[in-house]
Design a protein around this motif. Structure first.
Motif, PDB file in Angstrom:
ATOM      1  N   GLU A 230       0.830  -1.204   0.000  1.00  0.00           N
ATOM      2  CA  GLU A 230       0.000   0.000   0.000  1.00  0.00           C
ATOM      3  C   GLU A 230       0.863   1.253   0.000  1.00  0.00           C
ATOM      4  N   ASP A 231       1.991   1.212   0.686  1.00  0.00           N
ATOM      5  CA  ASP A 231       2.914   2.356   0.660  1.00  0.00           C
ATOM      6  C   ASP A 231       3.480   2.568  -0.747  1.00  0.00           C
ATOM      7  N   GLN A 232       3.786   1.464  -1.429  1.00  0.00           N
ATOM      8  CA  GLN A 232       4.302   1.571  -2.799  1.00  0.00           C
ATOM      9  C   GLN A 232       3.236   2.140  -3.738  1.00  0.00           C
ATOM     10  N   ILE A 233       1.987   1.654  -3.596  1.00  0.00           N
ATOM     11  CA  ILE A 233       0.902   2.142  -4.449  1.00  0.00           C
ATOM     12  C   ILE A 233       0.656   3.630  -4.216  1.00  0.00           C
ATOM     13  N   ALA A 234       0.709   4.039  -2.944  1.00  0.00           N
ATOM     14  CA  ALA A 234       0.451   5.442  -2.614  1.00  0.00           C
ATOM     15  C   ALA A 234       1.468   6.370  -3.280  1.00  0.00           C
ATOM     16  N   ARG A 235       2.679   5.879  -3.494  1.00  0.00           N
ATOM     17  CA  ARG A 235       3.724   6.710  -4.087  1.00  0.00           C
ATOM     18  C   ARG A 235       3.438   7.033  -5.548  1.00  0.00           C
ATOM     19  N   VAL A 236       2.660   6.179  -6.216  1.00  0.00           N
ATOM     20  CA  VAL A 236       2.363   6.436  -7.628  1.00  0.00           C
ATOM     21  C   VAL A 236       0.910   6.854  -7.829  1.00  0.00           C
ATOM     22  N   GLY A 237       0.147   6.983  -6.730  1.00  0.00           N
ATOM     23  CA  GLY A 237      -1.277   7.285  -6.828  1.00  0.00           C
ATOM     24  C   GLY A 237      -1.570   8.769  -6.982  1.00  0.00           C
ATOM     25  N   VAL A 273      -5.691  -5.715   0.195  1.00  0.00           N
ATOM     26  CA  VAL A 273      -4.945  -4.507  -0.138  1.00  0.00           C
ATOM     27  C   VAL A 273      -5.915  -3.425  -0.615  1.00  0.00           C
ATOM     28  N   GLY A 274      -5.681  -2.189  -0.177  1.00  0.00           N
ATOM     29  CA  GLY A 274      -6.484  -1.064  -0.641  1.00  0.00           C
ATOM     30  C   GLY A 274      -7.949  -1.230  -0.283  1.00  0.00           C
ATOM     31  N   SER A 275      -8.808  -1.085  -1.270  1.00  0.00           N
ATOM     32  CA  SER A 275     -10.256  -1.159  -1.040  1.00  0.00           C
ATOM     33  C   SER A 275     -10.845  -2.503  -1.430  1.00  0.00           C
ATOM     34  N   SER A 276     -10.029  -3.545  -1.503  1.00  0.00           N
ATOM     35  CA  SER A 276     -10.508  -4.858  -1.937  1.00  0.00           C
ATOM     36  C   SER A 276     -11.671  -5.368  -1.101  1.00  0.00           C
ATOM     37  N   GLY A 299     -20.826  -0.364  -7.728  1.00  0.00           N
ATOM     38  CA  GLY A 299     -21.033   0.899  -8.421  1.00  0.00           C
ATOM     39  C   GLY A 299     -20.053   1.009  -9.573  1.00  0.00           C
ATOM     40  N   VAL A 300     -20.452   1.693 -10.642  1.00  0.00           N
ATOM     41  CA  VAL A 300     -19.592   1.797 -11.827  1.00  0.00           C
ATOM     42  C   VAL A 300     -18.245   2.391 -11.417  1.00  0.00           C
ATOM     43  N   SER A 301     -17.188   1.627 -11.632  1.00  0.00           N
ATOM     44  CA  SER A 301     -15.836   2.061 -11.260  1.00  0.00           C
ATOM     45  C   SER A 301     -14.848   1.071 -11.844  1.00  0.00           C
ATOM     46  N   THR A 302     -13.590   1.493 -11.937  1.00  0.00           N
ATOM     47  CA  THR A 302     -12.529   0.640 -12.470  1.00  0.00           C
ATOM     48  C   THR A 302     -11.348   0.660 -11.500  1.00  0.00           C
ATOM     49  N   HIS A 303     -10.296  -0.073 -11.868  1.00  0.00           N
ATOM     50  CA  HIS A 303      -9.119  -0.161 -10.995  1.00  0.00           C
ATOM     51  C   HIS A 303      -8.442   1.191 -10.788  1.00  0.00           C
ATOM     52  N   GLU A 304      -8.752   2.154 -11.609  1.00  0.00           N
ATOM     53  CA  GLU A 304      -8.207   3.487 -11.379  1.00  0.00           C
ATOM     54  C   GLU A 304      -8.706   4.061 -10.053  1.00  0.00           C
ATOM     55  N   ARG A 305      -9.835   3.531  -9.556  1.00  0.00           N
ATOM     56  CA  ARG A 305     -10.405   4.008  -8.301  1.00  0.00           C
ATOM     57  C   ARG A 305     -10.119   3.055  -7.146  1.00  0.00           C
ATOM     58  N   ASP A 306      -9.110   2.219  -7.251  1.00  0.00           N
ATOM     59  CA  ASP A 306      -8.664   1.420  -6.115  1.00  0.00           C
ATOM     60  C   ASP A 306      -8.066   2.353  -5.063  1.00  0.00           C
ATOM     61  N   LEU A 307      -8.495   2.209  -3.816  1.00  0.00           N
ATOM     62  CA  LEU A 307      -7.866   2.977  -2.745  1.00  0.00           C
ATOM     63  C   LEU A 307      -6.443   2.482  -2.523  1.00  0.00           C
ATOM     64  N   ALA A 308      -5.545   3.407  -2.229  1.00  0.00           N
ATOM     65  CA  ALA A 308      -4.157   3.019  -1.982  1.00  0.00           C
ATOM     66  C   ALA A 308      -3.997   2.334  -0.637  1.00  0.00           C
ATOM     67  N   HIS A 309      -4.761   2.787   0.375  1.00  0.00           N
ATOM     68  CA  HIS A 309      -4.621   2.249   1.732  1.00  0.00           C
ATOM     69  C   HIS A 309      -5.953   1.705   2.216  1.00  0.00           C
ATOM     70  N   SER A 310      -5.925   0.502   2.775  1.00  0.00           N
ATOM     71  CA  SER A 310      -7.149  -0.093   3.325  1.00  0.00           C
ATOM     72  C   SER A 310      -7.682   0.745   4.483  1.00  0.00           C
ATOM     73  N   GLY A 311      -6.806   1.455   5.170  1.00  0.00           N
ATOM     74  CA  GLY A 311      -7.239   2.279   6.294  1.00  0.00           C
ATOM     75  C   GLY A 311      -8.173   3.400   5.887  1.00  0.00           C
ATOM     76  N   GLU A 312      -8.136   3.792   4.605  1.00  0.00           N
ATOM     77  CA  GLU A 312      -9.018   4.870   4.158  1.00  0.00           C
ATOM     78  C   GLU A 312     -10.476   4.434   4.061  1.00  0.00           C
TER      79      GLU A 312
END
Length: 602
Positions: A230-237, A273-276, A299-312
């Motif tokens: 999640e830290d790695q994903i957040a760096r590119v999010g 991981v993230g919003s899974s 709801g209509v959404s794609t992987h572009e809207r994956d949360l970076a952190h599950s804590g969110e």
């Protein structure tokens, strides 16, 4: 089409490289059986039946004992390690066992045909070199416990096998062990060169490095340790403001009878991981808070809207809680209106001025619908005085996603017409009931999430009953929706739509080309239909007059993977994997060839 689809497809393609191993006990048994039987056969081939006992003893003392003893030693050194558990250390020995036995058998056959003195000893020493290479690479990549422990764990087993081979095998000359150690040094040098090359690779974004990213991915996949990835994903999010629609159905006493929460946040990327786990988080949290069944479709959404952190996810639930009381309530609804345009189907049911819209292309294969589609539908609905709650039914998938631009246009046209016709339909009082069934025989590895099968039954006064069924899974096998709907109609239910939550807690569980099983691939169809019918009939038995309130929550500043982040991760995987492949093709054959030359020909 959504912008990051190509990148998402590239990332999903790497799931095919995942693989699994037998249980820990089976691997230990296999090590013992393969070592003893393989060495017995090798000695018998080389020196006749009289040598079978020697082969058996070597299999026990020269291979089985060193392999298992070194595993106990390594387990003690890594008892506090998250990834290098006893089972995974045994996996290394399990793989090593195949190499040792294969080399023993090949060497014995070579001895039969050539009569070469010391060939079995040379073969075993070469196998020691190969396994020293594998252990060195694996331990170095996955361990962060320090150089001393890494070296001890990597080379204890090869050292024990080397010593056992020197003592127990017929070694005609002291020169052979020396050559074996030279071969070991060569392949270890090759492994170190590979690690050096891969360690120097650095992404163009935020100094991202492949080794920490790969380690973080494997930790999340194998151990559900989410933080590093999640830290790695957040760096590119990127930061986005995302919304969630809530429909709350209350009875005449004000008590909550059912709820449907539709997040326009994608439940991804995999496991926890993230919003899974977003569907489960929302269903359980608000089920407890509202005291009713809470359905969470996709709801209509794609992987572009994956949360970076599950804590969110906690921020999302808090924001929804604060806005639930603000929704306008209505005790009138329209009947469900269905419209089909060239295979694209949309349904709309109005509760006051809120329109619950479902979209499907079933039985055509389709995965995530683009968020641009829901934006267009919401804008068109707003012009008609309707607030659109847009659900991607996510209920038909084969091996490939066949969605194209004309499908998106047809869904839009079908949805707009459905909304228009629902506005013209009569409004009457309605009753609602909800129920949930959680099948005990299916779990995450079967594609069934923890929320099971939920049903919302809506009866339009003086009209038909419509059932919204939400299966907690990541899509459905193409062709399964239709028999489910037919089975419900056969029970006297007017119509139904089958939805999935798109939960990604079922992803990356087993080794499949897609990375998960859809509902229906491992869930027996007839039994699944029985559960759906049970849930719907229970929901109907709980019908009661209701009003519905709608609220839309906008959660600001959520860090999501985003289009560029998705593309970047796809580029990272491709370029890093390409670097690994090119390095391995250059280093591994050369190292093994040099080591084989030293061990067998000098």
């Amino acid at each position: 089409m959504w912008a990051g689809r190509e990148a998402s497809d590239r990332i999903v393609g790497y799931y095919s490289y995942l693989f699994t191993f037998p249980s820990h006990r089976i691997m230990i048994a296999a090590i013992s059986a393969l070592s003893t039987m393989g060495c017995t056969l090798a000695f018998t081939l080389a020196w006749g039946p009289a040598s079978a006992v020697r082969g058996l003893l070597y299999g026990l003392l020269g291979l089985t004992a060193p392999l298992l003893a070194s595993d106990l030693f390594a387990t003690a050194l890594f008892r506090d390690d998250v990834f290098l558990t006893q089972r995974r250390l045994t996996i290394l020995s399990y793989a090593s066992c195949f190499v040792y036995v294969a080399m023993a058998l090949l060497s014995s056959l070579a001895l039969v045909f050539t009569g070469g003195d010391g060939l079995i000893a040379r073969g075993i020493l070469f196998a020691v070199a190969v396994n020293a290479f594998l252990r060195h690479i694996t331990i170095s990549v996955f361990s962060t416990r320090g150089l001393k422990r890494n070296l001890a764990t990597a080379f204890m087993q090869p050292a024990l096998c080397l010593a056992a081979g020197i003592v127990l095998l017929p070694v005609p000359s002291v020169r052979i062990p020396v050559l074996g150690m030279i071969g070991i040094a060569i392949v270890i040098g090759g492994g170190q060169l590979m690690l050096w090359v891969m360690g120097r690779w650095e992404g163009a974004h935020s100094g991202l490095r492949i080794m920490p990213l790969f380690r973080a991915f494997v930790l999340a996949w194998a151990e559900e340790v989410n933080g590093p990835l999640e830290d790695q994903i957040a760096r590119v999010g990127e930061e986005r403001d995302l919304s969630v629609d809530s429909l709350i159905y209350r009875d005449v006493t004000g008590g909550c009878r059912a709820a449907m929460i539709v997040p326009y946040i994608h439940p991804g990327p995999f496991r926890n991981v993230g919003s899974s786990a977003m569907p489960e988080v929302l269903s359980r949290r608000f089920g407890k808070e509202l005291g009713c069944e809470v359905l969470v479709p996709h709801g209509v959404s794609t992987h572009e809207r994956d949360l970076a952190h599950s804590g969110e996810s906690e921020r999302v639930t808090e924001a929804i809680t604060s806005s639930l009381a603000s929704g306008r309530s209505s005790d009138l609804a329209s009947p469900v209106v269905r419209v089909e345009r060239e295979g694209a189907q949309a349904s709309c049911q109005l509760f006051g001025d809120a329109g619950l819209i479902t979209l499907t292309l079933s039985p055509k294969s389709c995965d995530d619908l683009p968020e641009e589609l829901s934006n267009r539908i919401m804008e068109a609905a707003s012009e008609m005085g309707v607030t659109a709650v847009v659900v991607d039914s996510h209920n038909s998938l084969l091996q490939e996603d066949l969605l194209n631009d004309s499908d998106v246009d047809n869904l839009y046209r079908a949805a707009v017409e459905a909304i228009s016709r629902a506005r013209e339909a009569p409004r009457r009082a309605f009753s609602v009931g909800a129920a949930r069934v959680v099948p005990k025989e299916w779990g995450l590895d079967d594609g069934m999430g923890p929320c099971g099968i939920a049903a919302l039954a809506v009866r339009f006064e003086g009209g038909q009953t419509f059932a919204y069924v939400v299966l907690d899974g990541n899509n459905m096998r193409s062709g399964l929706r239709e028999p489910i709907v037919d089975a419900l109609k056969a029970r006297g239910i007017g119509d139904a739509e089958v939805l999935t939550s798109d939960t990604h807690v079922v992803n990356a569980i087993g080794a499949t080309s897609r990375g998960y099983y859809t509902i229906g691939e491992r869930t027996e169809e007839e039994r699944l239909i029985e559960y759906v019918v049970e849930a719907v009939e229970t929901a109907i038995s709980r019908l009661g007059r209701c009003s519905c309130s709608h609220s839309r929550t906008v959660v600001e500043g959520l860090t999501v993977l985003g289009t560029e982040g998705l593309r970047f991760l796809g580029d990272v995987l491709e370029s890093a994997f390409d670097l690994f492949r090119r390095t391995a093709l250059a280093v591994v054959p050369a190292s093994l060839l040099l080591a084989a030359t030293a061990v067998f020909l000098l």
